[in-house]
Scaffold this motif. Sequence first.
Motif, short mmCIF file in Angstrom:
data_model
loop_
_atom_site.label_atom_id
_atom_site.label_comp_id
_atom_site.label_asym_id
_atom_site.label_seq_id
_atom_site.Cartn_x
_atom_site.Cartn_y
_atom_site.Cartn_z
N PRO A 63 24.91 14.96 21.11
CA PRO A 63 25.46 16.16 21.60
C PRO A 63 25.31 17.02 20.29
CG PRO A 63 26.93 14.52 22.40
CD PRO A 63 25.88 13.91 21.42
N GLU A 64 25.55 16.61 19.10
CA GLU A 64 25.77 17.36 17.91
C GLU A 64 24.23 17.73 17.61
OE1 GLU A 64 27.28 14.60 18.34
OE2 GLU A 64 29.49 15.26 18.06
N LEU A 65 23.15 17.09 17.95
CA LEU A 65 21.92 17.33 17.37
C LEU A 65 21.17 18.20 18.38
CD1 LEU A 65 20.78 13.57 16.67
CD2 LEU A 65 20.90 15.53 15.09
N ILE A 66 21.83 18.17 19.60
CA ILE A 66 21.26 19.21 20.61
C ILE A 66 22.13 20.41 20.48
CG2 ILE A 66 21.59 19.92 22.92
CD1 ILE A 66 20.71 17.22 23.89
N TYR A 67 23.09 20.49 20.07
CA TYR A 67 23.98 21.67 19.66
C TYR A 67 23.34 22.37 18.40
CZ TYR A 67 28.03 24.64 18.12
OH TYR A 67 28.56 25.64 17.50
N SER A 68 22.91 21.64 17.39
CA SER A 68 22.42 22.14 16.19
C SER A 68 21.04 22.51 16.39
CB SER A 68 22.53 21.05 15.14
OG SER A 68 21.45 20.05 15.24
N GLY A 69 20.21 22.29 17.49
CA GLY A 69 18.58 22.63 17.69
C GLY A 69 17.89 21.63 17.25
N ASN A 118 29.83 17.61 27.38
CA ASN A 118 29.73 18.46 26.39
C ASN A 118 29.15 19.75 27.32
OD1 ASN A 118 28.41 20.28 24.33
ND2 ASN A 118 29.25 18.74 23.01
N THR A 119 29.93 21.13 26.75
CA THR A 119 29.36 22.17 27.57
C THR A 119 28.08 22.72 27.44
OG1 THR A 119 30.61 23.68 26.17
CG2 THR A 119 31.67 22.90 27.92
N VAL A 120 27.46 22.31 26.02
CA VAL A 120 26.22 22.87 25.31
C VAL A 120 25.21 22.06 26.26
CG1 VAL A 120 24.80 22.98 23.32
CG2 VAL A 120 27.31 23.63 23.17
N MET A 121 25.36 20.62 26.58
CA MET A 121 24.42 19.64 27.16
C MET A 121 24.85 19.43 28.51
SD MET A 121 23.32 16.06 25.64
CE MET A 121 24.71 15.53 25.71
N SER A 122 24.10 19.76 29.36
CA SER A 122 24.06 19.08 30.88
C SER A 122 23.54 17.62 30.90
CB SER A 122 23.48 19.86 31.75
OG SER A 122 22.02 20.34 31.41
N GLN A 123 24.13 16.88 31.48
CA GLN A 123 23.57 15.57 31.91
C GLN A 123 23.44 15.24 33.65
OE1 GLN A 123 26.46 13.83 28.95
NE2 GLN A 123 24.75 12.36 28.86
N ARG A 124 22.45 14.38 33.70
CA ARG A 124 22.15 14.02 35.10
C ARG A 124 21.70 12.73 35.03
NH1 ARG A 124 17.95 18.94 36.56
NH2 ARG A 124 17.69 18.77 34.26
N VAL A 125 22.15 11.94 36.05
CA VAL A 125 22.01 10.41 36.07
C VAL A 125 20.56 10.39 36.81
CG1 VAL A 125 22.54 8.30 37.16
CG2 VAL A 125 24.34 9.85 36.68
N ILE A 126 19.84 9.33 35.89
CA ILE A 126 18.44 8.98 36.15
C ILE A 126 18.57 8.00 37.25
CG2 ILE A 126 16.17 8.30 35.48
CD1 ILE A 126 16.81 9.71 32.70
N CYS A 127 19.17 6.63 36.85
CA CYS A 127 19.22 5.48 37.23
C CYS A 127 20.43 4.55 36.89
CB CYS A 127 18.07 4.74 37.15
SG CYS A 127 17.62 4.30 35.50
#
Length: 319
Positions: A134-140, A153-162
Motif C-alpha cells: 500500500p505504501e508503494l502504491i501511495y507513493s506512486g 487502504n483508501t488509496v488502493m481498491s482491492q478485488r478478489v481474483i480467486c
Amino acid sequence: MQEVNLTLTQTFFLAAQEGTYSAAARRLNISYQSVANHIRRLEQRVGEKLVVAKRGAKSISLTPRGTSLYRLLEPEFDAMLARLGSMIDKERPVIRIGMPQAIFFYLLAPVLTAFRQLHPNVEIVGYERDVSLPELIYSGTLDVCLSERYFGNTVMSQRVICHYQPALVCPAGWPLPANEAAVPKWALGRPLITYEPGQMLRNMALEYLSVDNEQPRVVVSTSTSASAKRCVDEGLGFALLPAWCIEETDDRIQCAALTNTPKIPIYFGEAAYLRSNPYVQSLYKLCLEVLAKSVEERGNRCKPLKARKPAASRKRAAS
C-alpha cells in the motif's frame, strides 16, 4: 465546471504538507514569493482564504476551507503526481505491479503473455515483494499489486481474483497421514518448514497443525514458497504450501490437498485513481480469467488424502 490548475494545486498541497512556504519553494525549485503568489491565485479561484501566513512567522496554518481541501487531496495527490511524472518521462505506457515472488514465478507468466498480445507497446515492471505494497502504491512507485492480504487502504481498491487452499508437502519417501483429520497429529514431532514470523501462511499453518496447544517444531523459516519447497525437496521437513507452486517435475516431493483448511484469497489491487485506466482494467480481467485458471489447474496436481491410492496399490498399478 471551473478549470483546475495543477501547478497552483500542487503548490498549495506541498505548502500544507510541509507547513512552510520556504520548504514548498525548495521542493518545487521556485522562489518563496512564487509560492505565495500561487497560493493567492488559488484562493482567488476558490473564492475563499486557504492559508494564514503571518508576517515574520516561519510556519503557516490552514483555514477550515484550506484544511478541507488538503484532506480531500492528501490520500492520492502524491501518487497522482508520481504517476504523471512517470508517464511524461516514458515514451510508452508502463504498468508497475508488485506481488509476492511466488505469485510472479508460478502464476504470472501466462497473464503477461496474454497481456502482451493485447498491448504490445506497454511495458510491465514487476516488483517481487510482499511488504509495504500500500505504501508503494501511495507513493506512486506501484500502480497495481497482487496479494493474499487485504489492506483496507483508501488509496488502493482491492478485488478478489480467486481463492486457493494450502497443500501438505513432504519428501517423497515419507508416509502420508491416513486422512485429513490425522494431519495435525501426524505433524507433531516432524520438522516443519514454514514462512517468516508474521506471514499469514505461517500463522495459518501453525494454527491448523496445533494439537492441544502443542505445535510442530519449526526448523526453517523462509520468506518465499519457492525457498520453502526447496527445503522440503532436500528432505529437511514438511510444509504447508500453496498447491499451485508444485510442479509436475517435482519428483522428490509429494503433496496432498487439504480441503479442510481455510480458503486464502488472492486480491488484485490498484491505485484508486487508476481503476478506470484501460491497461489496468485489461490486466485485471486477464488475472480474473488466466491467473485464476492457472491456480485451479495447478492446484489439481495435489489430490486429497482420501482420494489417494494406498502405496501398495500404486506399486501394483505401476507393475
